[in-house]
Design a protein around this motif. Structure first.
Motif, PDB file in Angstrom:
ATOM      1  N   ASP A  10       0.833  -1.203   0.000  1.00  0.00           N
ATOM      2  CA  ASP A  10       0.000   0.000   0.000  1.00  0.00           C
ATOM      3  C   ASP A  10       0.867   1.252   0.000  1.00  0.00           C
ATOM      4  O   ASP A  10       2.080   1.194   0.224  1.00  0.00           O
ATOM      5  CB  ASP A  10      -0.925   0.025   1.216  1.00  0.00           C
ATOM      6  CG  ASP A  10      -2.111  -0.908   1.081  1.00  0.00           C
ATOM      7  OD1 ASP A  10      -2.361  -1.375  -0.045  1.00  0.00           O
ATOM      8  OD2 ASP A  10      -2.779  -1.162   2.093  1.00  0.00           O
ATOM      9  N   GLU A  11       0.235   2.382  -0.223  1.00  0.00           N
ATOM     10  CA  GLU A  11       0.912   3.674  -0.200  1.00  0.00           C
ATOM     11  C   GLU A  11       0.041   4.642   0.583  1.00  0.00           C
ATOM     12  O   GLU A  11      -1.161   4.741   0.342  1.00  0.00           O
ATOM     13  CB  GLU A  11       1.108   4.189  -1.634  1.00  0.00           C
ATOM     14  CG  GLU A  11       1.943   5.443  -1.728  1.00  0.00           C
ATOM     15  CD  GLU A  11       2.201   5.835  -3.169  1.00  0.00           C
ATOM     16  OE1 GLU A  11       3.349   5.733  -3.616  1.00  0.00           O
ATOM     17  OE2 GLU A  11       1.230   6.247  -3.845  1.00  0.00           O
ATOM     18  N   GLY A  13      -1.868   7.865   1.873  1.00  0.00           N
ATOM     19  CA  GLY A  13      -2.491   8.955   1.142  1.00  0.00           C
ATOM     20  C   GLY A  13      -1.815  10.291   1.420  1.00  0.00           C
ATOM     21  O   GLY A  13      -1.048  10.441   2.374  1.00  0.00           O
ATOM     22  N   GLY A 129      -4.271   4.942   1.686  1.00  0.00           N
ATOM     23  CA  GLY A 129      -4.240   5.718   0.451  1.00  0.00           C
ATOM     24  C   GLY A 129      -5.206   6.875   0.346  1.00  0.00           C
ATOM     25  O   GLY A 129      -5.146   7.636  -0.623  1.00  0.00           O
TER      26      GLY A 129
END
Length: 278
Positions: A10-11, A13, A129
């Motif tokens: 994941d990244e 937000g 994110g």
């Protein structure tokens, strides 16, 4: 309140603190960029007007975002701590592509929302994110340490700032807003004297720090962002200063950044960006 862990693959937000009094009508460049990060015309934004005591604040931002062209903007006005556990509101945040905190009183926001399932949901969604932004008081609460209140002036004193727990999206910085307009350098520096690990970010009005998933701050707006870095501070008298006494700090690094300039919160390096090319 520690930030939620970003899962493998994941990244996080974007985090978008705004210094207050952002342009909302003629050319709302800051809010337009926030909307683009939330998905543009497909954006689904939750507005949280809890910091404000004005009844129409939520509806006003709903209208502003809708005029920019978002698919949906809905205000959730958490008025009590019990509201922070409302299942349908938690579901609404879970579906959103962005959350926006309005201005007002950051202590009202933190005492009503802090520690609730809604606050946890916002941290978890940002770690997965979702873009989260806020203006004025809504900017102050985004980090782990929040300036609750303090006094004006350019010189730090032992009693010039009081800190409280914020929302905890990140522990990398401390925000102060309406920065130049309300002469708040002293209280931001005092906050860093208590917590030198963090970077101090002072936001002028109609100015935002767009902080990317890789922790690079990009300046947007008509004013400046003052970045105060205390990581290499050589001396601080904060521990021995009596109340109302000035504080001696040696070795601070200060940057004044305008539109297009950047600051890397990991390497603590500033860049003038396109400005350096003439």
């Amino acid at each position: 309140m520690c930030p939620s862990k970003v899962a493998d693959g994941d990244e996080r937000g974007w985090i978008v603190p705004i210094g207050g009094a952002e342009e909302k009508e003629d050319d709302p460049a800051i809010l337009k960029r926030f909307v683009r990060l939330c998905g543009g015309s497909d954006a689904d934004i939750v507005v949280i007007p809890t910091a404000s005591r004005m009844e129409d604040t939520g509806a006003r931002y709903e209208r502003i975002f809708e005029e920019i062209g978002v698919k949906r903007a809905k205000a959730l006005n958490f008025a009590t701590r019990e509201d922070g556990s409302t299942p349908r509101w938690l579901e609404r945040i879970e579906r959103a592509s962005g959350v926006f905190f309005t201005g007002g009183d950051q202590l009202r926001l933190s005492t009503i929302l802090g520690g609730t399932p809604a606050a946890k949901m916002i941290r978890v969604r940002n770690a997965a994110g979702m873009t989260v932004g806020g203006t004025s008081a809504g900017a102050s609460i985004l980090s782990e340490h929040m300036i609750a209140f303090g006094s004006e002036g350019s010189s730090p004193r032992a009693d010039s700032v009081r800190l409280a727990p914020g929302l905890g999206l990140t522990n990398r910085f401390i925000i102060d807003q309406h920065f130049r307009q309300r002469d708040r350098l002293g209280r931001l520096v005092a906050a860093l004297a208590f917590n030198p690990f963090s970077v101090g970010i002072g936001l002028d009005e109609d100015t935002a720090a767009f902080i990317s998933p890789d922790n690079v701050l990009e300046v947007e707006g008509s004013g400046a962002v003052t970045v105060v870095d205390a990581d290499a501070a050589e001396f601080s008298s904060m521990a021995q200063a009596d109340e109302n006494e000035p504080v001696c700090l040696i070795g601070l690094k200060v940057h004044f950044l305008i539109h297009g300039a950047t600051f890397d919160l990991k390497t603590r390096k500033a860049s003038a960006g396109a400005l350096a090319k003439g």
